[in-house]
Design a protein around this motif. Sequence first.
Motif, PDB file in Angstrom:
ATOM      1  N   MET A   1       0.702  -1.177  -0.201  1.00 12.13           N
ATOM      2  CA  MET A   1       0.108   0.241  -0.101  1.00 12.13           C
ATOM      3  C   MET A   1       1.196   1.352  -0.052  1.00 12.13           C
ATOM      4  O   MET A   1       0.615   2.441  -0.772  1.00 12.13           O
ATOM      5  CB  MET A   1      -0.960   0.587   1.113  1.00 12.13           C
ATOM      6  N   ILE A   2       2.296   1.347   0.511  1.00  6.39           N
ATOM      7  CA  ILE A   2       2.881   2.040  -0.064  1.00  6.39           C
ATOM      8  C   ILE A   2       3.273   2.615  -0.918  1.00  6.39           C
ATOM      9  O   ILE A   2       2.991   3.953  -1.101  1.00  6.39           O
ATOM     10  CB  ILE A   2       4.392   2.181   1.207  1.00  6.39           C
ATOM     11  N   LEU A   3       3.309   2.116  -2.184  1.00  4.90           N
ATOM     12  CA  LEU A   3       3.328   2.111  -3.079  1.00  4.90           C
ATOM     13  C   LEU A   3       2.925   2.765  -3.856  1.00  4.90           C
ATOM     14  O   LEU A   3       2.733   4.118  -4.598  1.00  4.90           O
ATOM     15  CB  LEU A   3       4.070   0.919  -4.350  1.00  4.90           C
ATOM     16  N   PHE A   4       1.434   2.713  -3.160  1.00  6.09           N
ATOM     17  CA  PHE A   4      -0.267   2.981  -3.838  1.00  6.09           C
ATOM     18  C   PHE A   4       0.097   4.395  -3.478  1.00  6.09           C
ATOM     19  O   PHE A   4      -0.355   5.222  -4.054  1.00  6.09           O
ATOM     20  CB  PHE A   4      -1.049   2.010  -3.944  1.00  6.09           C
ATOM     21  N   ALA A   5       0.818   4.718  -2.121  1.00  8.23           N
ATOM     22  CA  ALA A   5       0.234   5.384  -1.918  1.00  8.23           C
ATOM     23  C   ALA A   5       0.947   7.376  -2.224  1.00  8.23           C
ATOM     24  O   ALA A   5       0.053   8.063  -2.375  1.00  8.23           O
ATOM     25  CB  ALA A   5       0.762   5.645   0.211  1.00  8.23           C
ATOM     26  N   MET A   6       1.870   6.597  -2.790  1.00  7.49           N
ATOM     27  CA  MET A   6       2.424   7.716  -3.233  1.00  7.49           C
ATOM     28  C   MET A   6       1.540   8.210  -4.581  1.00  7.49           C
ATOM     29  O   MET A   6       1.762   9.218  -4.329  1.00  7.49           O
ATOM     30  CB  MET A   6       3.893   6.826  -4.124  1.00  7.49           C
ATOM     31  N   SER A   7       0.901   7.633  -5.628  1.00  4.96           N
ATOM     32  CA  SER A   7       0.604   8.655  -6.077  1.00  4.96           C
ATOM     33  C   SER A   7      -1.483   7.127  -6.664  1.00  4.96           C
ATOM     34  O   SER A   7      -0.443   6.510  -7.146  1.00  4.96           O
ATOM     35  CB  SER A   7       0.642   8.605  -7.729  1.00  4.96           C
ATOM     36  N   ILE A   8      -1.815   7.738  -6.738  1.00  8.71           N
ATOM     37  CA  ILE A   8      -3.315   7.155  -7.643  1.00  8.71           C
ATOM     38  C   ILE A   8      -2.313   6.723  -9.054  1.00  8.71           C
ATOM     39  O   ILE A   8      -3.660   5.932  -9.352  1.00  8.71           O
ATOM     40  CB  ILE A   8      -4.563   7.479  -7.146  1.00  8.71           C
ATOM     41  N   TYR A   9      -2.243   7.500  -8.965  1.00 10.77           N
ATOM     42  CA  TYR A   9      -1.860   6.966 -10.657  1.00 10.77           C
ATOM     43  C   TYR A   9      -0.657   6.141 -11.536  1.00 10.77           C
ATOM     44  O   TYR A   9      -0.949   5.207 -12.879  1.00 10.77           O
ATOM     45  CB  TYR A   9      -0.775   8.524 -11.990  1.00 10.77           C
TER      46      TYR A   9
ATOM     47  N   GLN B   1     -10.596  -3.498  -2.894  1.00 11.43           N
ATOM     48  CA  GLN B   1     -11.348  -3.850  -1.959  1.00 11.43           C
ATOM     49  C   GLN B   1     -10.279  -3.688  -0.943  1.00 11.43           C
ATOM     50  O   GLN B   1     -10.717  -3.187   0.181  1.00 11.43           O
ATOM     51  CB  GLN B   1     -11.901  -5.458  -1.761  1.00 11.43           C
ATOM     52  N   GLY B   2      -9.579  -3.947  -1.484  1.00 10.19           N
ATOM     53  CA  GLY B   2      -8.178  -3.919  -0.163  1.00 10.19           C
ATOM     54  C   GLY B   2      -8.264  -2.305  -0.266  1.00 10.19           C
ATOM     55  O   GLY B   2      -7.364  -1.811   0.422  1.00 10.19           O
ATOM     56  N   MET B   3      -8.274  -1.788  -1.494  1.00  9.70           N
ATOM     57  CA  MET B   3      -7.789   0.175  -1.306  1.00  9.70           C
ATOM     58  C   MET B   3      -8.451   0.047  -0.784  1.00  9.70           C
ATOM     59  O   MET B   3      -8.558   1.894  -0.412  1.00  9.70           O
ATOM     60  CB  MET B   3      -7.729   0.125  -3.247  1.00  9.70           C
ATOM     61  N   GLY B   4      -9.866   0.278  -0.897  1.00  8.39           N
ATOM     62  CA  GLY B   4     -10.753   0.149   0.301  1.00  8.39           C
ATOM     63  C   GLY B   4     -11.253   0.691   1.858  1.00  8.39           C
ATOM     64  O   GLY B   4     -12.275   0.762   2.293  1.00  8.39           O
ATOM     65  N   ASP B   5      -9.618  -0.443   2.128  1.00  8.96           N
ATOM     66  CA  ASP B   5     -10.035  -0.829   3.661  1.00  8.96           C
ATOM     67  C   ASP B   5     -11.076  -2.026   3.663  1.00  8.96           C
ATOM     68  O   ASP B   5     -11.354  -1.607   5.230  1.00  8.96           O
ATOM     69  CB  ASP B   5      -9.252  -0.126   4.757  1.00  8.96           C
TER      70      ASP B   5
ATOM     71  N   ILE C   1     -12.924   8.312   9.400  1.00  5.58           N
ATOM     72  CA  ILE C   1     -11.915   8.258   9.616  1.00  5.58           C
ATOM     73  C   ILE C   1     -11.000   7.580   8.325  1.00  5.58           C
ATOM     74  O   ILE C   1     -10.013   7.779   7.909  1.00  5.58           O
ATOM     75  CB  ILE C   1     -11.771   7.660  11.243  1.00  5.58           C
ATOM     76  N   LEU C   2     -11.106   6.452   7.578  1.00  9.14           N
ATOM     77  CA  LEU C   2     -10.387   6.566   6.507  1.00  9.14           C
ATOM     78  C   LEU C   2     -10.476   6.830   5.752  1.00  9.14           C
ATOM     79  O   LEU C   2      -9.115   7.805   5.271  1.00  9.14           O
ATOM     80  CB  LEU C   2     -11.560   5.291   5.711  1.00  9.14           C
ATOM     81  N   PHE C   3     -11.751   8.129   5.295  1.00  7.74           N
ATOM     82  CA  PHE C   3     -10.672   8.645   4.657  1.00  7.74           C
ATOM     83  C   PHE C   3     -10.820  10.225   4.374  1.00  7.74           C
ATOM     84  O   PHE C   3      -9.597  10.926   3.896  1.00  7.74           O
ATOM     85  CB  PHE C   3     -12.461   9.398   3.981  1.00  7.74           C
ATOM     86  N   GLN C   4     -10.704  10.954   5.511  1.00  5.17           N
ATOM     87  CA  GLN C   4     -10.268  11.315   6.747  1.00  5.17           C
ATOM     88  C   GLN C   4      -8.106  11.490   6.319  1.00  5.17           C
ATOM     89  O   GLN C   4      -7.147  12.241   6.437  1.00  5.17           O
ATOM     90  CB  GLN C   4      -9.916  12.069   7.998  1.00  5.17           C
ATOM     91  N   ASN C   5      -7.812  10.180   7.081  1.00  3.85           N
ATOM     92  CA  ASN C   5      -6.380   9.462   6.303  1.00  3.85           C
ATOM     93  C   ASN C   5      -6.072   9.289   5.939  1.00  3.85           C
ATOM     94  O   ASN C   5      -5.187   8.373   5.931  1.00  3.85           O
ATOM     95  CB  ASN C   5      -6.475   8.306   8.168  1.00  3.85           C
ATOM     96  N   SER C   6      -6.690   9.031   4.574  1.00  5.18           N
ATOM     97  CA  SER C   6      -6.148   8.706   2.978  1.00  5.18           C
ATOM     98  C   SER C   6      -6.332   9.899   2.036  1.00  5.18           C
ATOM     99  O   SER C   6      -6.574  10.284   1.732  1.00  5.18           O
ATOM    100  CB  SER C   6      -6.174   6.976   2.533  1.00  5.18           C
ATOM    101  N   ASP C   7      -5.456   9.498   0.773  1.00  6.11           N
ATOM    102  CA  ASP C   7      -5.166  10.087  -0.484  1.00  6.11           C
ATOM    103  C   ASP C   7      -7.230   9.378  -1.242  1.00  6.11           C
ATOM    104  O   ASP C   7      -7.896   9.194  -0.312  1.00  6.11           O
ATOM    105  CB  ASP C   7      -4.248  10.060  -0.750  1.00  6.11           C
TER     106      ASP C   7
END
Lengths: 65, 195
Positions: free
Chosen positions: A1-9, B56-60, B134-140
């Motif tokens: 998830m760290i890699l994905f968190a860098m950019s949604i692109y 699903q994983g991306m959305g916790d 909480i999920l949306f506030q703490n993520s992109d």
Amino acid sequence: MILFAMSIYWHLPFMLLVISLVYSATRHEDWNDILVEAFRWGIRMFGFMAIVGVVLFGVTWLFLR
Amino acid sequence: MSSAPIANPSSAPREPEPWAAFLSYLIPGLGQIVQGRYGKGTLFMASLLGMFMLGQGMGDWSNVYVYAESNDPNRGPKTAGALMNRWHYAGQFWIGVAAWPALVQHFEVWVPGRDTYPLINNFQRMPREADVNILFQNSDKTPDLGWVYTVIAGMLNLLVIYDAYAGPMFPAITRKPDGKTDPSPTTQTKTEGAA
């Protein structure tokens, strides 16, 4: 998830690949035809997203600087 | 030169196969595998289930659920307005069995005990609003893209279901020794049937 968190692109190539491959595989039976059609759709979708990206960049640059 | 068409190795359905379509609904690509189209079946299964699980994983693991408007029996059926308030599940549903736990949780067919089944206790159950905030506030934007992935996977499986039911839109072309092409038996059957 760290890699994905860098950019949604980072997700875009994966999404392009899956959508173009699956869509093309439902239109053709022969693998050569599937791959050619998938490549074409990948280029089309990438081009469409690139145009949208350029337009949004232009709007941002012109009006929101 | 002989003009007889070469036997087509394709095992695409020659006439509509509802059972294959149903199997492809249950698990993407399963209908194609049963029809002997192993490559396409495996592609559909890996791609769509992978996309659905990744989403699903991306959305916790909290973006596939049926919206529960109210648990109050005096306000009518719990499903009333559920899809109107959150339409995502109308798209996610078509991925098949992978989205059924949301229905099980929504209709409370079987509620996994928190102590007995801690990992699946809240799986595809509607999350609490505070947790979502909480999920949306703490993520992109990743959680937003996550539910898009799950919906796209479900929508793409509609095409896969139709492919299992009636074959591809453009059947494989058989090459004859003289270099000319001949449509596959699928097309021939459809043409003869139409005539």
